[in-house]
Scaffold this motif. Sequence first.
Motif, mmCIF file in Angstrom:
data_model
loop_
_atom_site.group_PDB
_atom_site.id
_atom_site.type_symbol
_atom_site.label_atom_id
_atom_site.label_comp_id
_atom_site.label_asym_id
_atom_site.label_seq_id
_atom_site.Cartn_x
_atom_site.Cartn_y
_atom_site.Cartn_z
ATOM 1 N N ALA B 54 173.105 20.239 31.832
ATOM 2 C CA ALA B 54 173.033 18.871 32.349
ATOM 3 C C ALA B 54 171.965 18.164 31.534
ATOM 4 C CB ALA B 54 172.678 18.872 33.832
ATOM 5 N N LEU B 55 172.220 16.906 31.240
ATOM 6 C CA LEU B 55 171.283 16.124 30.413
ATOM 7 C C LEU B 55 170.826 14.914 31.203
ATOM 8 C CD1 LEU B 55 170.232 15.816 27.315
ATOM 9 C CD2 LEU B 55 171.984 14.040 27.198
ATOM 10 N N ILE B 56 169.507 14.726 31.278
ATOM 11 C CA ILE B 56 168.968 13.511 31.894
ATOM 12 C C ILE B 56 168.474 12.610 30.775
ATOM 13 C CG2 ILE B 56 167.139 12.583 33.372
ATOM 14 C CD1 ILE B 56 167.495 14.955 35.193
ATOM 15 N N ASP B 57 168.992 11.374 30.764
ATOM 16 C CA ASP B 57 168.608 10.404 29.728
ATOM 17 C C ASP B 57 168.532 9.031 30.385
ATOM 18 O OD1 ASP B 57 168.035 9.260 27.282
ATOM 19 O OD2 ASP B 57 170.135 9.016 26.720
ATOM 20 N N GLY B 58 167.343 8.645 30.782
ATOM 21 C CA GLY B 58 167.168 7.358 31.455
ATOM 22 C C GLY B 58 167.730 7.392 32.868
ATOM 23 N N ASP B 59 168.101 6.204 33.371
ATOM 24 C CA ASP B 59 168.579 6.100 34.749
ATOM 25 C C ASP B 59 170.038 6.524 34.866
ATOM 26 O OD1 ASP B 59 166.168 5.191 35.629
ATOM 27 O OD2 ASP B 59 166.665 3.079 35.263
ATOM 28 N N GLY B 60 170.469 6.716 36.093
ATOM 29 C CA GLY B 60 171.861 7.064 36.334
ATOM 30 C C GLY B 60 171.997 8.554 36.546
ATOM 31 N N PRO B 61 173.163 8.985 37.042
ATOM 32 C CA PRO B 61 173.350 10.406 37.336
ATOM 33 C C PRO B 61 173.231 11.257 36.075
ATOM 34 C CG PRO B 61 175.422 9.167 37.569
ATOM 35 C CD PRO B 61 174.338 8.174 37.346
ATOM 36 N N PRO B 62 172.736 12.490 36.206
ATOM 37 C CA PRO B 62 172.652 13.380 35.054
ATOM 38 C C PRO B 62 174.020 13.503 34.377
ATOM 39 C CG PRO B 62 171.534 14.351 36.945
ATOM 40 C CD PRO B 62 172.240 13.126 37.445
ATOM 41 N N LEU B 63 174.004 13.662 33.065
ATOM 42 C CA LEU B 63 175.244 13.836 32.322
ATOM 43 C C LEU B 63 175.617 15.311 32.327
ATOM 44 C CD1 LEU B 63 173.915 11.553 29.507
ATOM 45 C CD2 LEU B 63 175.900 10.991 30.921
ATOM 46 N N VAL B 64 176.887 15.590 32.569
ATOM 47 C CA VAL B 64 177.354 16.980 32.637
ATOM 48 C C VAL B 64 178.564 17.184 31.735
ATOM 49 C CG1 VAL B 64 176.458 17.333 34.983
ATOM 50 C CG2 VAL B 64 178.803 16.473 34.676
ATOM 51 N N GLN B 65 178.960 18.445 31.576
ATOM 52 C CA GLN B 65 180.100 18.862 30.738
ATOM 53 C C GLN B 65 179.747 18.724 29.246
ATOM 54 O OE1 GLN B 65 183.246 20.221 31.407
ATOM 55 N NE2 GLN B 65 182.541 20.568 33.500
ATOM 56 N N SER B 66 179.685 19.855 28.581
ATOM 57 C CA SER B 66 179.169 19.881 27.207
ATOM 58 C C SER B 66 179.897 18.929 26.256
ATOM 59 C CB SER B 66 179.226 21.309 26.660
ATOM 60 O OG SER B 66 180.552 21.794 26.632
ATOM 61 N N LEU B 67 181.219 18.869 26.323
ATOM 62 C CA LEU B 67 181.937 18.026 25.359
ATOM 63 C C LEU B 67 181.738 16.539 25.659
ATOM 64 C CD1 LEU B 67 185.316 19.974 24.830
ATOM 65 C CD2 LEU B 67 183.138 20.219 23.620
ATOM 66 N N ALA B 68 181.614 16.191 26.931
ATOM 67 C CA ALA B 68 181.324 14.799 27.294
ATOM 68 C C ALA B 68 179.914 14.425 26.843
ATOM 69 C CB ALA B 68 181.483 14.595 28.798
ATOM 70 N N ILE B 69 178.977 15.360 26.966
ATOM 71 C CA ILE B 69 177.601 15.113 26.517
ATOM 72 C C ILE B 69 177.565 14.918 24.997
ATOM 73 C CG2 ILE B 69 175.291 16.138 26.276
ATOM 74 C CD1 ILE B 69 175.721 17.451 29.041
ATOM 75 N N LEU B 70 178.324 15.743 24.263
ATOM 76 C CA LEU B 70 178.346 15.602 22.797
ATOM 77 C C LEU B 70 178.884 14.231 22.386
ATOM 78 C CD1 LEU B 70 179.539 19.186 21.752
ATOM 79 C CD2 LEU B 70 177.292 18.164 21.299
ATOM 80 N N GLU B 71 179.928 13.765 23.058
ATOM 81 C CA GLU B 71 180.464 12.432 22.732
ATOM 82 C C GLU B 71 179.418 11.348 23.058
ATOM 83 O OE1 GLU B 71 184.028 11.283 22.149
ATOM 84 O OE2 GLU B 71 185.083 13.205 22.267
ATOM 85 N N TYR B 72 178.712 11.540 24.164
ATOM 86 C CA TYR B 72 177.656 10.592 24.543
ATOM 87 C C TYR B 72 176.560 10.558 23.482
ATOM 88 C CZ TYR B 72 173.613 8.744 27.095
ATOM 89 O OH TYR B 72 172.500 8.020 27.476
ATOM 90 N N LEU B 73 176.123 11.719 23.046
ATOM 91 C CA LEU B 73 175.092 11.769 22.001
ATOM 92 C C LEU B 73 175.591 11.096 20.728
ATOM 93 C CD1 LEU B 73 173.768 15.434 22.435
ATOM 94 C CD2 LEU B 73 172.636 13.310 23.147
ATOM 95 N N ASP B 74 176.878 11.298 20.429
ATOM 96 C CA ASP B 74 177.439 10.710 19.213
ATOM 97 C C ASP B 74 177.519 9.184 19.320
ATOM 98 O OD1 ASP B 74 178.343 11.383 16.633
ATOM 99 O OD2 ASP B 74 180.406 10.921 17.225
ATOM 100 N N GLU B 75 177.781 8.688 20.513
ATOM 101 C CA GLU B 75 177.875 7.235 20.699
ATOM 102 C C GLU B 75 176.502 6.572 20.737
ATOM 103 O OE1 GLU B 75 180.291 6.597 24.153
ATOM 104 O OE2 GLU B 75 182.109 7.319 23.177
ATOM 105 N N THR B 76 175.517 7.289 21.274
ATOM 106 C CA THR B 76 174.188 6.683 21.417
ATOM 107 C C THR B 76 173.301 6.954 20.192
ATOM 108 O OG1 THR B 76 173.511 8.629 22.701
ATOM 109 C CG2 THR B 76 174.185 6.689 23.940
ATOM 110 N N HIS B 77 173.638 7.966 19.406
ATOM 111 C CA HIS B 77 172.896 8.301 18.175
ATOM 112 C C HIS B 77 173.925 8.574 17.083
ATOM 113 C CE1 HIS B 77 170.154 9.216 21.506
ATOM 114 N NE2 HIS B 77 169.178 8.926 20.670
#
Lengths: 216, 216
Positions: B54-77
């Motif tokens: 699980a990844l906490i990055d700022g406000d909002g519910p923690p981010l879960v699921q590894s592939l969804a987190i990777l896409e999030y990291l790719d979109e934000t960085h």
Amino acid sequence: MQIFTFWRSLASFRVRIGLNLKGLAPEQIFVNIFTGELQEPAYKAVNPQGLLPALIDGDGPPLVQSLAILEYLDETHPEPPLLPKDPRGRARARALAQIAAGDAHSLVTPRVRGFMAKTYNIDEAGQTLWARHWVGLGLEAIEAHLAQEKETGLFCHGDSVTVADISVISLAVGQQLFGGTLEAYPFLSAIFDRCMALEAFATAHPLRQPGAPQQA
Amino acid sequence: MQIFTFWRSLASFRVRIGLNLKGLAPEQIFVNIFTGELQEPAYKAVNPQGLLPALIDGDGPPLVQSLAILEYLDETHPEPPLLPKDPRGRARARALAQIAAGDAHSLVTPRVRGFMAKTYNIDEAGQTLWARHWVGLGLEAIEAHLAQEKETGLFCHGDSVTVADISVISLAVGQQLFGGTLEAYPFLSAIFDRCMALEAFATAHPLRQPGAPQQA
């Protein structure tokens, strides 16, 4: 465009919903998931993993994996969008979709139940217990997200349909096909009713496909 | 940024690679996947599914699921990109990632093996057979894609690292941790060596994390 599909394949159900939402109606090619047809060379030439669905769209290797196909459809046919606009929202919608498809449905497919029977001599009742366990855990996790997070709206994420709804509803229908109900999941259940009132979901339902058993 | 992680979690391994590639080093919080800690209220308040990461990055519910987190990291960085530029390429990279994470790894996690033991009295040897079967089928499907499709390059898709490599390598390491080799998969094996030569993959390896057993 051609889609390899089967009435009882929940992964194909997900892609059928996406195609309907995008107004696409590819030629359907039916591959029976219960008779070993998926493992025959003819189909493995389409999808080496021997699983449904597969989508052929122009040149290049067939597209496989339901959630990857849904993202592809969303990128090539942007309206109506199947993902939220913001990265956090997209991450949440994708995560809910992945819980349903990757952590629950993938554990209860015919190949898994067949391997349990063949290798560990687990009978039909034991397989159903297995299926109900993993589908139930998936639905429980999804319900917790829906109940606790303010991003939940009329649908899983906000007030319009996303990949989360497509995938979650496929798991909910799986629960029903394995003999369960949605009673224990009130948020999910309300979203299920809202989705099933939409033509794109209703006409994609497994029991409304060619080859499906007659409904009661 | 905080990441909930554990040395032996292959899903956390995927996210560690992504974080390294993006040059991000969040605070790490270790949650033992073998002791029931995932099911305790403290962690279920972070991730109601009781799984890592699980990844906490700022406000909002923690981010879960590894592939969804990777896409999030790719979109934000966005640099370096973890997905190809074209929709077909992205679909192929995502599909390979999903075969590894959703159709293979998710079938062999501790919660699945624990349920087999508890419910069907399947012993350690039976559980290992199960793990090797599903990891093997996943690697076999991936190898077929890599061998047959011209999109394969120095890495799974073209000549730079994508989410496909991240996820496929996590499964390959799973194969090794369950006592297997990559001999039967020459394309995958060559890509494995190329990835492991990169600092971002090497330092993310399960056996190089705090709490891991000493390597031979």
